[in-house]
Write a protein that holds these residues in place. Structure first.
Motif, PDB file in Angstrom:
ATOM      1  N   ALA A  42       0.823  -1.219   0.000  1.00 43.31           N
ATOM      2  CA  ALA A  42       0.000   0.000   0.000  1.00 43.31           C
ATOM      3  C   ALA A  42       0.851   1.261   0.000  1.00 43.31           C
ATOM      4  CB  ALA A  42      -0.939   0.007   1.211  1.00 43.31           C
ATOM      5  N   LEU A  43       2.133   1.136   0.372  1.00 42.01           N
ATOM      6  CA  LEU A  43       3.006   2.307   0.421  1.00 42.01           C
ATOM      7  C   LEU A  43       3.744   2.541  -0.890  1.00 42.01           C
ATOM      8  CD1 LEU A  43       4.437   2.050   4.043  1.00 42.01           C
ATOM      9  CD2 LEU A  43       2.663   3.573   3.169  1.00 42.01           C
ATOM     10  N   HIS A  44       3.519   1.666  -1.856  1.00 47.45           N
ATOM     11  CA  HIS A  44       4.020   1.958  -3.205  1.00 47.45           C
ATOM     12  C   HIS A  44       2.846   2.526  -3.989  1.00 47.45           C
ATOM     13  CE1 HIS A  44       6.828   1.542  -6.625  1.00 47.45           C
ATOM     14  NE2 HIS A  44       5.686   1.608  -7.292  1.00 47.45           N
ATOM     15  N   THR A  45       2.738   3.831  -3.997  1.00 42.53           N
ATOM     16  CA  THR A  45       1.608   4.490  -4.637  1.00 42.53           C
ATOM     17  C   THR A  45       1.990   4.992  -6.021  1.00 42.53           C
ATOM     18  OG1 THR A  45       2.070   6.760  -3.919  1.00 42.53           O
ATOM     19  CG2 THR A  45       0.968   5.306  -2.321  1.00 42.53           C
ATOM     20  N   GLU A  46       1.009   5.496  -6.739  1.00 50.88           N
ATOM     21  CA  GLU A  46       1.278   6.038  -8.079  1.00 50.88           C
ATOM     22  C   GLU A  46       2.230   7.231  -8.018  1.00 50.88           C
ATOM     23  OE1 GLU A  46      -2.392   7.518  -9.799  1.00 50.88           O
ATOM     24  OE2 GLU A  46      -3.210   7.831  -7.799  1.00 50.88           O
ATOM     25  N   GLY A  63       3.940   8.373  10.515  1.00 49.90           N
ATOM     26  CA  GLY A  63       3.403   7.288   9.714  1.00 49.90           C
ATOM     27  C   GLY A  63       1.909   7.114   9.841  1.00 49.90           C
ATOM     28  N   ARG A  64       1.375   7.404  11.011  1.00 53.37           N
ATOM     29  CA  ARG A  64      -0.079   7.306  11.175  1.00 53.37           C
ATOM     30  C   ARG A  64      -0.794   8.276  10.253  1.00 53.37           C
ATOM     31  NH1 ARG A  64      -0.243   8.421  17.488  1.00 53.37           N
ATOM     32  NH2 ARG A  64       1.204  10.001  16.700  1.00 53.37           N
ATOM     33  N   GLY A  65      -0.245   9.475  10.121  1.00 53.75           N
ATOM     34  CA  GLY A  65      -0.841  10.461   9.230  1.00 53.75           C
ATOM     35  C   GLY A  65      -0.768  10.030   7.780  1.00 53.75           C
ATOM     36  N   LEU A  66       0.350   9.410   7.392  1.00 54.51           N
ATOM     37  CA  LEU A  66       0.481   8.916   6.027  1.00 54.51           C
ATOM     38  C   LEU A  66      -0.590   7.880   5.722  1.00 54.51           C
ATOM     39  CD1 LEU A  66       1.825   8.521   3.295  1.00 54.51           C
ATOM     40  CD2 LEU A  66       3.568   7.098   4.414  1.00 54.51           C
ATOM     41  N   VAL A  67      -0.793   6.944   6.646  1.00 49.44           N
ATOM     42  CA  VAL A  67      -1.818   5.912   6.450  1.00 49.44           C
ATOM     43  C   VAL A  67      -3.206   6.542   6.371  1.00 49.44           C
ATOM     44  CG1 VAL A  67      -2.938   3.884   7.470  1.00 49.44           C
ATOM     45  CG2 VAL A  67      -0.446   4.101   7.533  1.00 49.44           C
ATOM     46  N   ALA A  68      -3.469   7.520   7.237  1.00 55.65           N
ATOM     47  CA  ALA A  68      -4.773   8.192   7.221  1.00 55.65           C
ATOM     48  C   ALA A  68      -5.016   8.880   5.883  1.00 55.65           C
ATOM     49  CB  ALA A  68      -4.846   9.204   8.365  1.00 55.65           C
ATOM     50  N   ALA A  69      -3.973   9.524   5.352  1.00 54.06           N
ATOM     51  CA  ALA A  69      -4.111  10.202   4.060  1.00 54.06           C
ATOM     52  C   ALA A  69      -4.391   9.200   2.948  1.00 54.06           C
ATOM     53  CB  ALA A  69      -2.846  11.002   3.755  1.00 54.06           C
ATOM     54  N   LEU A  70      -3.673   8.078   2.970  1.00 56.33           N
ATOM     55  CA  LEU A  70      -3.901   7.045   1.955  1.00 56.33           C
ATOM     56  C   LEU A  70      -5.314   6.489   2.065  1.00 56.33           C
ATOM     57  CD1 LEU A  70      -0.520   5.052   2.101  1.00 56.33           C
ATOM     58  CD2 LEU A  70      -1.171   6.871   0.522  1.00 56.33           C
ATOM     59  N   ALA A  71      -5.803   6.329   3.290  1.00 54.51           N
ATOM     60  CA  ALA A  71      -7.150   5.797   3.493  1.00 54.51           C
ATOM     61  C   ALA A  71      -8.211   6.728   2.919  1.00 54.51           C
ATOM     62  CB  ALA A  71      -7.406   5.574   4.981  1.00 54.51           C
ATOM     63  N   GLN A  72      -7.920   8.030   2.874  1.00 54.41           N
ATOM     64  CA  GLN A  72      -8.873   8.994   2.324  1.00 54.41           C
ATOM     65  C   GLN A  72      -8.682   9.211   0.825  1.00 54.41           C
ATOM     66  OE1 GLN A  72      -8.613  12.452   5.092  1.00 54.41           O
ATOM     67  NE2 GLN A  72     -10.713  11.870   5.600  1.00 54.41           N
ATOM     68  N   ILE A 112       8.871   7.462   9.408  1.00 53.42           N
ATOM     69  CA  ILE A 112       7.493   7.565   8.915  1.00 53.42           C
ATOM     70  C   ILE A 112       7.090   6.298   8.172  1.00 53.42           C
ATOM     71  CG2 ILE A 112       6.011   8.762   7.252  1.00 53.42           C
ATOM     72  CD1 ILE A 112       7.476  11.353   7.989  1.00 53.42           C
ATOM     73  N   VAL A 113       7.967   5.820   7.289  1.00 52.77           N
ATOM     74  CA  VAL A 113       7.650   4.639   6.489  1.00 52.77           C
ATOM     75  C   VAL A 113       7.560   3.397   7.375  1.00 52.77           C
ATOM     76  CG1 VAL A 113       8.490   3.134   4.651  1.00 52.77           C
ATOM     77  CG2 VAL A 113       8.618   5.609   4.390  1.00 52.77           C
ATOM     78  N   THR A 114       8.468   3.266   8.334  1.00 45.86           N
ATOM     79  CA  THR A 114       8.443   2.121   9.244  1.00 45.86           C
ATOM     80  C   THR A 114       7.163   2.107  10.067  1.00 45.86           C
ATOM     81  OG1 THR A 114      10.863   2.076   9.400  1.00 45.86           O
ATOM     82  CG2 THR A 114       9.634   0.987  11.158  1.00 45.86           C
ATOM     83  N   GLU A 115       6.777   3.278  10.577  1.00 48.35           N
ATOM     84  CA  GLU A 115       5.550   3.360  11.368  1.00 48.35           C
ATOM     85  C   GLU A 115       4.323   3.089  10.504  1.00 48.35           C
ATOM     86  OE1 GLU A 115       3.536   6.267  14.702  1.00 48.35           O
ATOM     87  OE2 GLU A 115       4.678   7.192  13.085  1.00 48.35           O
ATOM     88  N   ALA A 116       4.297   3.643   9.298  1.00 48.44           N
ATOM     89  CA  ALA A 116       3.162   3.410   8.403  1.00 48.44           C
ATOM     90  C   ALA A 116       3.049   1.933   8.056  1.00 48.44           C
ATOM     91  CB  ALA A 116       3.321   4.243   7.132  1.00 48.44           C
ATOM     92  N   ASP A 117       4.174   1.286   7.821  1.00 48.81           N
ATOM     93  CA  ASP A 117       4.190  -0.139   7.522  1.00 48.81           C
ATOM     94  C   ASP A 117       3.604  -0.935   8.687  1.00 48.81           C
ATOM     95  OD1 ASP A 117       5.566  -2.302   5.608  1.00 48.81           O
ATOM     96  OD2 ASP A 117       5.893  -2.894   7.694  1.00 48.81           O
ATOM     97  N   ALA A 118       4.005  -0.574   9.917  1.00 49.41           N
ATOM     98  CA  ALA A 118       3.498  -1.280  11.097  1.00 49.41           C
ATOM     99  C   ALA A 118       1.998  -1.072  11.268  1.00 49.41           C
ATOM    100  CB  ALA A 118       4.247  -0.802  12.336  1.00 49.41           C
ATOM    101  N   VAL A 119       1.525   0.151  11.027  1.00 49.35           N
ATOM    102  CA  VAL A 119       0.096   0.435  11.159  1.00 49.35           C
ATOM    103  C   VAL A 119      -0.706  -0.355  10.129  1.00 49.35           C
ATOM    104  CG1 VAL A 119      -1.671   2.219  10.915  1.00 49.35           C
ATOM    105  CG2 VAL A 119       0.429   2.716  12.173  1.00 49.35           C
TER     106      VAL A 119
END
Length: 377
Positions: free
Chosen positions: A16-20, A190-199, A350-357
């Motif tokens: 999910a962290l490899h985006t366009e 990282g939590r913010g990154l995941v939240a942004a991707l979710a939206q 950020i990436v490590t935390e986003a990956d864990a979330v």
């Protein structure tokens, strides 16, 4: 759409962290460092690019020749892709765009949308065009003009900002345009990154968080001023240049808020003269920019004059370290930041935390899985 640049590798172990955005910019991580005047110089831009994000060089406070020199300074530090930020309403934006073309810059970033003609010229030359917007209608406009992606900043963001929070503005724009949307305003982890991707965002852009890194050339005393602040220690005001701008609340800002229009105008005139002498931008171009601001923002002439405050007051703080003389553009997120990592450390964190979330959210606990299977039977 402009052809994507070759990727430097996968964004992370979580797909999910490899985006366009990674493919579009040719970067490892969907993280953008915004172009902040007097802050995003060659050092910070290159450090971000080397760490796998998209570093953006700020050029609005540089002359055309200084911009050319700064671009080459970034390239001496990194072979990774990077961008250059310009003001879309600058009188010499066409000349500046040609510098990016000649210097082989891959990404053209804009504060305030440029004209369709400028976008087309850059795209025809193979650049990726990314304007910043603060409203859905602006995103729709630049999308129709051919922008490749758009940065959407919510009201939490620093500097010139709007009133709609990121959590409301982001999904609104995602639903309105068919191009990658980069979320800005309130992000730092990282939590913010995941939240942004979710939206629906393709990545995040951060200014204040990158300002507060060890790679930032902002004086240490200024960084300490940010680190000691809370989330309620910023204010949005129009007294600096007639357009809403979020800054840290300091004694200087309080004095400006209490001062009359005449005294602010006198200060602005002094700063306008100082900025012209330092930047060597012809007065005719400064006047043309003032006219453009007056038309686009509905400012009166006293407010146009006040706009001269911004470059010099930011320079006083971000370059000279004079928090008593300069303003400190800041997002509310400054109140959540308490350290000064390098860009590499920050992006890795950020990436490590986003990956864990993402892993936690997508792995079903064994007990819950058994219960679900039982219900299916």
């Amino acid at each position: 759409m402009t052809a994507p640049l070759p990727s430097n590798g996968s964004c992370s172990s979580h797909p999910a962290l490899h985006t366009e955005l990674c493919d579009l910019f040719g970067v490892r991580h969907p993280i953008v460092q915004t172009g902040m005047g007097w802050v995003s110089g060659p050092e910070l831009t290159a450090a971000t690019a080397e760490a796998g994000g998209l570093g953006i060089l700020a050029s609005a406070t540089l002359s055309p020749e200084e911009t050319r020199t700064a671009i080459r300074a970034v390239r001496e530090r990194t072979a990774a892709p990077f961008g250059v930020n310009m003001r879309g309403d600058a009188a010499d934006v066409t000349e500046r765009a040609e510098i990016l073309v000649r210097e082989g810059v891959k990404v053209a970033s804009f504060a305030l949308a440029p004209t369709e003609k400028v976008i087309r010229r850059l795209k025809d030359a193979g650049l990726i065009v990314v304007p910043s917007v603060g409203a859905r209608r602006h995103a729709e406009k630049v999308a129709a003009w051919g922008a490749d992606a758009v940065v959407v900043q919510g009201g939490e963001g620093g500097g010139h900002t709007g009133s709609v929070p990121t959590s409301i503005l982001l999904p609104q724009v995602v639903d309105a345009v068919d191009l990658p949307v980069i979320a800005a305003g309130g992000f730092h982890d990282g939590r913010g990154l995941v939240a942004a991707l979710a939206q629906g965002a393709a990545g995040i852009a951060m200014g204040t968080r990158f300002l507060l890194t060890s790679d930032s050339t902002v004086p240490d005393r200024v960084k300490r001023e940010y680190l000691q602040r809370g989330v309620t220690d910023t204010v949005v005001t129009t007294v600096l240049d007639g357009v809403p701008q979020r800054v840290l609340r300091t004694e200087l800002v309080d004095r400006l808020l209490e001062s009359g229009r005449l005294s602010r105008a006198a200060r602005s005139l002094k700063h306008a003269v100082a900025f012209q002498r330092m930047s060597h931008i012809p007065w005719r171009d400064i006047v043309r920019e003032g006219l453009a601001m007056r038309r686009s923002h509905g400012l009166d002439w006293s407010q146009v004059l006040m706009a001269a405050n911004t470059p010099m007051m930011l320079r006083a703080s971000m370059v000279d370290g004079r928090t008593d003389l300069g303003t400190l553009a800041s997002g509310q997120v400054a109140g959540l930041i308490d350290d000064l990592p390098s860009c590499a450390e920050l992006i890795d964190r950020i990436v490590t935390e986003a990956d864990a979330v993402l892993t936690r959210l997508t792995v079903v606990p064994s007990d819950a899985g058994k219960a679900m299977n039982a219900r299916v039977r």
